[in-house]
Design a protein around this motif. Structure first.
Motif, short mmCIF file in Angstrom:
data_model
loop_
_atom_site.label_atom_id
_atom_site.label_comp_id
_atom_site.label_asym_id
_atom_site.label_seq_id
_atom_site.Cartn_x
_atom_site.Cartn_y
_atom_site.Cartn_z
N LEU A 1 16.27 -28.16 -19.09
CA LEU A 1 15.35 -28.30 -17.96
C LEU A 1 15.05 -26.92 -17.39
O LEU A 1 15.96 -26.18 -17.04
CB LEU A 1 15.95 -29.20 -16.88
N SER A 2 13.77 -26.60 -17.31
CA SER A 2 13.38 -25.29 -16.79
C SER A 2 11.95 -25.32 -16.30
O SER A 2 11.09 -26.00 -16.88
CB SER A 2 13.53 -24.22 -17.88
N GLN A 3 11.70 -24.59 -15.21
CA GLN A 3 10.33 -24.43 -14.72
C GLN A 3 9.72 -23.12 -15.20
O GLN A 3 8.53 -22.87 -14.99
CB GLN A 3 10.32 -24.47 -13.18
N ASP A 4 10.53 -22.28 -15.82
CA ASP A 4 10.06 -20.99 -16.30
C ASP A 4 10.34 -20.84 -17.79
O ASP A 4 10.73 -19.78 -18.27
CB ASP A 4 10.75 -19.85 -15.53
N HIS B 1 8.91 -24.07 -24.27
CA HIS B 1 8.15 -24.95 -23.38
C HIS B 1 8.13 -26.39 -23.89
O HIS B 1 8.36 -27.33 -23.12
CB HIS B 1 6.72 -24.44 -23.22
N TYR C 1 9.72 -29.63 -22.04
CA TYR C 1 8.88 -30.79 -21.72
C TYR C 1 9.48 -32.06 -22.33
O TYR C 1 9.54 -33.11 -21.67
CB TYR C 1 7.46 -30.57 -22.24
N GLN D 1 12.48 -33.12 -20.33
CA GLN D 1 12.07 -33.72 -19.06
C GLN D 1 11.61 -35.15 -19.27
O GLN D 1 11.98 -36.05 -18.49
CB GLN D 1 10.96 -32.89 -18.43
N GLU E 1 20.11 -23.93 -12.61
CA GLU E 1 18.67 -24.12 -12.77
C GLU E 1 18.32 -25.60 -12.89
O GLU E 1 17.39 -26.09 -12.22
CB GLU E 1 18.18 -23.37 -14.02
N ILE F 1 16.25 -28.18 -10.13
CA ILE F 1 15.11 -29.03 -10.51
C ILE F 1 15.38 -30.49 -10.16
O ILE F 1 14.53 -31.18 -9.58
CB ILE F 1 14.83 -28.88 -12.02
N LYS G 1 15.42 -30.86 -6.18
CA LYS G 1 14.10 -30.80 -5.55
C LYS G 1 13.25 -32.03 -5.88
O LYS G 1 12.43 -32.46 -5.06
CB LYS G 1 13.38 -29.53 -6.00
N ARG H 1 -1.93 -26.67 -7.58
CA ARG H 1 -2.23 -26.53 -9.01
C ARG H 1 -3.73 -26.51 -9.25
O ARG H 1 -4.23 -25.79 -10.12
CB ARG H 1 -1.60 -27.68 -9.80
#
Length: 248
Positions: free
Chosen positions: A102-105, A111, A115, A118, A138, A142, A145, A183
């Motif tokens: 899991l990562s937003q960066d 990627h 995805y 997730q 990290e 996620i 939040k 966005r």
């Protein structure tokens, strides 16, 4: 067309004159379709019986997110737990999701993996098949939040709360934000209303984890819609208690 009695008798006599290979070839030639149907039915029934006899009940569903667990600790977390609570490992098990990322960066290379992870987490939660997540900071940020983790202040009770109290961790939970507007138009500054909630345990601080040599802290979070809360409490009690050999 149905055979007459004379034709049936003639066929039986002809079959009697054949040797074994000829008989088998004759039977297969004239009865192969029914035989194939019987074989399919036998395989189907056998598969159902095998599944029912070997299927194990899920005690819990656990995920590793951004955490690499060695073989020894993996056995402690997954294989030893049923025996520790007196369950039969032949009939029940801890279901595990490994290698989630899991990562937003995430980089371009990672990627698609992020995805896919997730989506797997979302599907598991929607199906009620995820209870506990072991994760790095990290992944914890996620999950927190997103509001996916259960607040623990009122969930943990008695001795279990006292044992975990010093390692309860607070994190931000987004109550509302303008992520969609941001966005669509990056000129709109991102704004969010958040609150701090104790929704994870710093699980790597406990004796069962101290020899694991993690590269960073590992947190335990409970999925908010878990339907196995009693089993979750039992699992946390197991993880946070001193292992039997710790007194040696």
């Amino acid at each position: 067309m149905r055979l007459t009695d004379a034709e049936r008798a003639e066929n039986i006599e002809a079959l009697a004159r054949m040797n074994l290979p000829q008989r088998l070839d004759h039977i297969f030639e004239y009865y192969k379709f029914p035989l194939v149907l019987i074989l399919i039915a036998v395989v189907a029934v056998g598969s159902v019986l095998y599944y029912r006899l070997t299927r194990k009940e899920a005690l819990l569903y656990v995920a590793y997110a951004n955490v690499s667990v060695g073989e020894t600790l993996d056995s402690v977390l997954i294989e030893d737990y049923p025996r520790a609570i007196g369950a039969d490992p032949r009939k029940c098990e801890v279901k595990l999701y490994r290698n989630l990322y899991l990562s937003q960066d995430a980089t371009v290379q990672n990627h698609e993996y992020a995805y896919a992870s997730q989506m797997k987490v979302m599907a598991a939660m929607s199906n009620g098949q995820l209870d506990v997540v072991l994760m790095n900071r990290e992944a914890y940020d996620i999950m927190s939040k997103g509001g996916y983790l259960l607040p623990l202040d009122d969930f943990l009770k008695g001795d279990l709360f006292r044992r975990a109290a010093d390692n309860l961790i607070k994190n931000s939970v987004i109550l509302s934000d303008n992520a969609i507007e941001h966005r669509l138009d990056e000129s709109v500054p991102y704004q969010a209303e958040t609150e701090e909630v104790a929704n994870a345990i710093l699980i790597s601080a406990f004796p069962r984890f101290v020899r694991a040599e993690f590269s960073g802290d590992v947190y335990l979070g409970i999925i908010g819609n878990s339907e196995r809360t009693e089993a979750v409490l039992q699992y946390i009690d197991y993880l946070t208690s001193a292992p039997p050999d710790s007194a040696a």
